[in-house]
Write an enzyme that holds these catalytic residues in place. Structure first.
Site, PDB file in Angstrom:
ATOM      1  N   LEU A 229       0.819  -1.207   0.000  1.00 26.39           N
ATOM      2  CA  LEU A 229       0.000   0.000   0.000  1.00 26.39           C
ATOM      3  C   LEU A 229       0.854   1.260   0.000  1.00 26.39           C
ATOM      4  O   LEU A 229       1.700   1.452   0.880  1.00 26.39           O
ATOM      5  CB  LEU A 229      -0.932  -0.002   1.227  1.00 26.39           C
ATOM      6  N   ASP A 230       0.629   2.110  -1.016  1.00 28.50           N
ATOM      7  CA  ASP A 230       1.288   3.417  -1.136  1.00 28.50           C
ATOM      8  C   ASP A 230       2.807   3.314  -1.170  1.00 28.50           C
ATOM      9  O   ASP A 230       3.516   4.234  -0.745  1.00 28.50           O
ATOM     10  CB  ASP A 230       0.853   4.356   0.010  1.00 28.50           C
ATOM     11  N   GLU A 231       3.328   2.203  -1.681  1.00 31.35           N
ATOM     12  CA  GLU A 231       4.779   2.037  -1.767  1.00 31.35           C
ATOM     13  C   GLU A 231       5.255   1.719  -3.176  1.00 31.35           C
ATOM     14  O   GLU A 231       6.407   1.346  -3.375  1.00 31.35           O
ATOM     15  CB  GLU A 231       5.251   0.945  -0.790  1.00 31.35           C
TER      16      GLU A 231
END
Length: 287
Positions: A229-231
């Site tokens: 997530l969000d990486e």
């Protein structure tokens, strides 16, 4: 009879860094009548990779003919390479939830011709933006989702991607976390906008997190979607300065402009074949 216009093409190549890459490539292109009108290169010391993006004019060769000419050399040098028609508009499916600022920016820039894309439809887990989308003459697909219906909803989402011929999916404030399987299936062809200057303040309510920490800069990040997530690899970011007196609501309002502009730049660079992924990050070759 009208003479055929010369083909305008983009050659994109990533290969292990070595001597003589351009010295081998340029004469081959010249031998077959190609004029190199723009070239951007980067040798990455971290990955020991060399990245090339060339814009070509080919008076005598079509894209498929030039592919066969370049293939023997490119296959021996490159880890990945591709040839594209310059100016061909990439088919894009946009996903949203309730916030419309990023969608509206994409729709406007698409309609005035400043983004090299064709938006083929909009998917949403809420009906909020249906009238906006339909006013622009586009199909709106309402796919509500709950934890129990997530697998079926994502299967329907996949079907829309396939049926529309979408080459890129843009999550324009689509406030749902894609499953690991969906993220993997969309690898390298799904861009998300996160309303934070990653890697800080991942997940939900990043402006609230930023306000609580008393930050002096807020921002937005456009990145490729991965199972983490969000990486995913970051394509573009931007910031705005704030002070101790800036409220959360102020941050949200300021952030809308940043989010929209960051996302549209990332979509443009992807559609123009300027973005390479390497070792969990990106190289963006801009003129």
């Amino acid at each position: 009879m009208v003479d055929r216009l010369p083909a305008r093409l983009v050659l994109k190549l990533a290969c292990p860094d070595q001597r003589g890459i351009l010295a081998r490539l340029a004469p081959l292109l010249a031998e077959h009548g190609c004029d190199i009108r723009e070239a951007s290169v980067y040798g990455d010391p971290q990955s020991a990779m060399f990245f090339v993006r060339m814009e070509l004019v080919s008076p005598d060769r079509t894209l498929h003919q030039l592919e066969e000419i370049v293939r023997p050399l490119a296959d021996t040098m490159a880890r990945t390479w591709s040839l594209h028609t310059l100016g061909r508009r990439m088919r894009v499916l946009v996903a949203v939830s309730k916030a419309g600022h990023c969608l509206n920016d994409l729709l406007h820039k698409w309609q005035i011709g400043t983004l090299p894309i064709d938006i083929v439809g909009v998917v949403s887990n809420h009906p909020t933006l249906a009238r906006t989308v339909e006013w622009h003459g586009l199909p709106f697909h309402h796919l509500p989702i709950t934890p129990d219906t997530k697998p079926a909803q994502e299967q329907a989402f996949r079907g829309l991607i396939k049926d529309s011929g979408a080459e890129l999916v843009v999550l324009a404030r689509y406030m749902q976390v894609l499953s690991d399987g969906m993220s993997a299936w969309l690898g390298g062809r799904c861009i998300n906008i996160h309303h934070s200057f990653l890697p800080s303040f991942k997940g939900a309510k990043p402006y609230h997190q930023a306000h609580a920490r008393g930050v002096k800069l807020i921002g937005a990040t456009a990145h490729y979607v991965t199972a983490d997530l969000d990486e995913g690899p970051i394509i573009e970011q931007d910031v705005r300065r704030v002070t101790h007196a800036t409220t959360v609501d102020d941050m949200v309002a300021m952030g809308r402009e940043v989010e929209a502009s960051v996302l549209s730049r990332a979509v443009r660079w992807h559609a123009e074949h300027r973005v390479f992924m390497t070792n969990g990050r990106t190289v963006v070759l801009r003129s």
